[in-house]
Motif scaffolding. Structure first.
Motif, mmCIF file in Angstrom:
data_model
loop_
_atom_site.group_PDB
_atom_site.id
_atom_site.type_symbol
_atom_site.label_atom_id
_atom_site.label_comp_id
_atom_site.label_asym_id
_atom_site.label_seq_id
_atom_site.Cartn_x
_atom_site.Cartn_y
_atom_site.Cartn_z
ATOM 1 N N GLU A 526 -23.717 6.092 -42.127
ATOM 2 C CA GLU A 526 -23.812 7.514 -42.475
ATOM 3 C C GLU A 526 -22.452 8.144 -42.791
ATOM 4 O OE1 GLU A 526 -26.014 9.592 -39.516
ATOM 5 O OE2 GLU A 526 -27.719 8.245 -39.598
ATOM 6 N N ASN A 527 -21.562 7.363 -43.379
ATOM 7 C CA ASN A 527 -20.275 7.890 -43.836
ATOM 8 C C ASN A 527 -20.338 7.967 -45.366
ATOM 9 O OD1 ASN A 527 -17.519 8.193 -44.677
ATOM 10 N ND2 ASN A 527 -16.870 7.409 -42.672
ATOM 11 N N LYS A 528 -20.652 9.158 -45.889
ATOM 12 C CA LYS A 528 -20.883 9.318 -47.320
ATOM 13 C C LYS A 528 -19.617 9.060 -48.134
ATOM 14 C CE LYS A 528 -24.780 12.514 -46.880
ATOM 15 N NZ LYS A 528 -25.308 13.866 -47.211
ATOM 16 N N ASP A 529 -18.466 9.483 -47.596
ATOM 17 C CA ASP A 529 -17.213 9.273 -48.320
ATOM 18 C C ASP A 529 -16.933 7.782 -48.487
ATOM 19 O OD1 ASP A 529 -16.845 11.998 -48.478
ATOM 20 O OD2 ASP A 529 -15.569 12.104 -46.687
ATOM 21 N N LEU A 530 -17.128 7.016 -47.403
ATOM 22 C CA LEU A 530 -16.897 5.579 -47.489
ATOM 23 C C LEU A 530 -17.938 4.914 -48.381
ATOM 24 C CD1 LEU A 530 -15.393 3.040 -46.713
ATOM 25 C CD2 LEU A 530 -16.698 2.951 -44.578
ATOM 26 N N GLU A 531 -19.166 5.423 -48.359
ATOM 27 C CA GLU A 531 -20.217 4.869 -49.204
ATOM 28 C C GLU A 531 -19.845 5.005 -50.680
ATOM 29 O OE1 GLU A 531 -24.997 5.554 -49.912
ATOM 30 O OE2 GLU A 531 -24.095 6.095 -47.974
#
Length: 687
Positions: A526-531
């Motif tokens: 749930e880490n959108k930036d890393l995704e």
């Protein structure tokens, strides 16, 4: 020799209980160390009566005639002392149990050995003792070749000897400690143990069975666990509780409350009793007594233990003001006065320092967290005095708060220890002082280290060791520092520890490796930036690195570093970016749109770092400099993105020569990345 006849009740047909059993509560003197004195035991009996407990088991492991020389009868003087205790128990309505432990070398199949056992216990019975305990704990769980000819199993031998002794003594109460006295020692498991199943089938059900829980020292004992045991041994067990025992670690003493034991229903509904085997130091056992009594007798018992803890603090404080047993042996040359008196707050601090085997008091837990934070984040204090007021990073404020807590705790402990020297109860002083001095010495060393960082700023070499002779502990201390497991978090250990454990690897992610990308997403869910970064990883201008730390035989992902190098064909379009339009494109296009702006074209490399919650273990100025050197040439300006809330990363970047992006440039990037804080290294700074 023929097998011994086994007519004892309980071997073939288990005898049912004939009457309602009394719930036993009290103290076991069953530790390995110097036994208590008669004066101390008499004082204990007064306290048991005061706190409405009803049992005392005499079983000091280092009374030779209790264990290693169990065949030897007591002398007339020894009998006189035991009779004094037996009489005192009767006067206070307390059951005196005499415990004997013949298992070290008893030949179970030899009738003469049993006669010696019976003779020894008969001697105690003639002194007025009517309750006994036979203890088979801490012995080798195997039959000798001779005994194996006469008994089907180890359990069979123990049950027969115990049943015969019960029949011959006809005691009021009889206790039995099995060789498998906790689930950890049950072979192969509690439910399948031949030994425990034999107890259930063969041991007279009027004999109560001791149990310590899941472990020798159990953090918790649940109702479900006891119910599982009860099905096996066919009776409610009596808890032999080692929660406050310290004979296995004489650097520790336990003053915390009796907690972690089931109290959703009254104890007597699932147990036949509960007795504590407490600290070796007699004077320090009020907390164990008071809080066990509260657990047994108080229907409104507080499961946090804090209500019991407060009761114990008050009782212990009162005990400091009386001479205590054996006071004639000590010379008190200091007169107490009001300003020297310990307070409840002082005693509370002592209790919290010496809490329980598996936990610390709330104040000490905070102390440990504060010191660990300051130790792990020490780098943030480099040059902190030069920071302008109001510009100080949050992580520096947090470091100062933590160091202040450690310093105040250290000062308070010094004050409490000085007050303690004035108490009337000298035995308590002498029992406590060694533990407190050891704690004070180490805490003082920790405090000095933080002062060296925060006040002296490491300008001079730190030469202060915790003790006058260097590091503490002698051989035990050296071995403790060499011991491969340095944290409870590492337990249970499944693989050997090697010198490379805790090593950190920085590895490139193979392009188009979906397996590696999936592992990254799993490590940072749930880490959108890393995704977004992982989705852009296959772009030819992007690089994605993973940080892996050794854990046992495997490496775990603890961080990621993403970088983008701008293409040489970037065209300036002024400083205006359509933020809404930019939201709809991928990360690479977003960044290239930003870096093609007139004010941003100087930045050739964009970098962002993702670390686990233990980032201070992986990120330092040295590590960051080495990492960035692999991603950009020394003369290249770099743009680094971090979370706005990550004060630690901000400080490390500043110490590496990075500055917060100026307001004009920040206005450009913040439209697309509103939750990020950007740092930069200009070409001039890079040189």
């Amino acid at each position: 020799m023929e097998k011994m006849e086994d007519d004892s009740p309980g071997t073939e047909n288990v005898t049912p209980e004939t009457s309602e059993q009394v719930f036993l509560s009290g103290v076991i003197e069953g530790f390995y160390n110097r036994p208590w004195t008669t004066e101390q035991r008499l004082d204990l009996l007064d306290k048991l009566a005061k706190y409405k407990m009803n049992s005392y088991l005499y079983a000091p492991k280092d009374d030779l005639k209790h264990r290693s020389e169990w065949r030897q009868l007591y002398s007339q003087e020894e009998c006189s002392q035991l009779k004094q205790l037996i009489t005192a128990c009767r006067e206070r309505n307390i059951i005196f149990f005499y415990g004997i432990s013949p298992g070290l070398d008893m030949v179970y199949s030899d009738p003469d050995e049993y006669k010696l056992l019976l003779s020894k216990t008969k001697q105690i019975q003639e002194l007025g003792c009517d309750s006994f305990a036979i203890l088979w704990d801490d012995i080798e769980p195997e039959l000798s070749k001779q005994d194996a000819k006469h008994f089907d199993s180890f359990g069979h031998a123990h049950c027969q000897i115990s049943n015969n002794l019960y029949d011959d003594l006809t005691p009021q109460e009889f206790l039995f400690c099995p060789v498998e006295y906790c689930a950890r020692r049950a072979d192969p498991s509690l439910q399948e143990s031949e030994y425990l199943l034999t107890i259930g089938k063969q041991l007279n059900t009027n004999i109560r069975v001791f149990w310590t829980g899941t472990h020798v020292v159990s953090p918790t004992i649940s109702l479900q666990h006891i119910q599982s045991l009860t099905k096996v041994i066919k009776r409610k067990p009596i808890i032999w509780d080692n929660l406050h025992a310290n004979d296995y670690d004489l650097q520790r003493v336990y003053l915390g409350p009796y907690i972690g034991r089931e109290r959703s229903i009254p104890p007597k509904e699932y147990l036949s009793g509960c007795m504590t085997n407490p600290n070796c130091e007699y004077s320090l056992n009020l907390p164990a007594l008071v809080t066990l009594a509260d657990w047994v007798n108080n229907p409104s018992w507080d499961k946090t233990g804090m209500s019991s803890h407060k009761l114990a603090v008050r009782e212990m404080l009162a005990e400091t003001r009386v001479p205590g047993p054996g006071a004639a042996h000590y010379l008190n040359t200091r007169k107490t006065c009001d300003e020297d008196d310990l307070t409840e707050a002082d005693m509370d601090l002592i209790f919290q320092i010496f809490w329980l085997p598996h936990s610390y008091g709330p104040k000490v837990k905070k102390l440990l967290e504060a010191f660990k934070f300051c130790k792990d984040h020490a780098e943030v204090m480099i040059g902190w005095k030069k920071i302008k007021p109001g510009d100080q990073p949050d992580v520096v404020d947090a470091w100062i708060d933590g160091a202040t807590y450690v310093n105040n705790f250290s000062k308070k402990l010094f004050q409490v220890m000085d007050k303690l020297t004035h108490i009337t109860n000298r035995e308590m002083l002498y029992d406590l002082s060694g533990y407190l001095n050891n704690t004070r010495t180490i805490l003082s060393g920790c405090n000095s280290y933080l002062k060296w960082i925060g006040i002296s700023e490491c300008k001079k070499a730190f030469r202060g060791a915790p003790t006058l002779a260097g590091l503490p502990g002698g051989l035990a201390g050296e071995l403790a520092r060499l011991y491969p497991i340095q944290s409870e978090e590492k337990m249970p250990l499944n693989n050997m520890v090697t010198p490379l454990d805790q090593s950190l690897l920085i590895l490139p992610v193979i392009r188009r490796s979906q397996q590696q990308l999936d592992l990254i997403k799993k490590a940072f869910p749930e880490n959108k930036d890393l995704e977004e970064c992982t989705e852009a990883a296959n772009h030819p201008n992007c690089e994605l690195f993973i940080l892996k730390q050794k854990s046992g035989q495997k490496f775990q992902i603890v961080g990621c570093v993403f970088s983008l190098r701008t293409s040489s064909s970037s065209i300036s379009n002024g400083d205006n970016i359509d933020a809404k339009k930019n939201e709809k494109v991928g990360l690479v296009e977003k960044l290239e749109n930003i870096l093609s702006c007139k004010s941003m074209q100087k930045y050739k490399v964009f970098i962002t770092i993702f670390l686990s919650t233990k980032e201070s273990e992986y990120l330092s100025t040295e590590m960051l400099n080495e990492l960035l050197e692999t991603l950009a040439e020394p003369e290249e300006p770099i743009l680094v993105a971090t979370k706005q809330s990550n004060s630690f990363q901000h400080r490390i970047l500043q110490l590496c020569g990075y500055e917060v992006l100026n307001s004009k440039e920040n206005a450009i990037v913040s439209k697309t990345f509103p939750n990020s804080q950007f740092f930069t290294r200009s070409a001039k700074e890079a040189n």
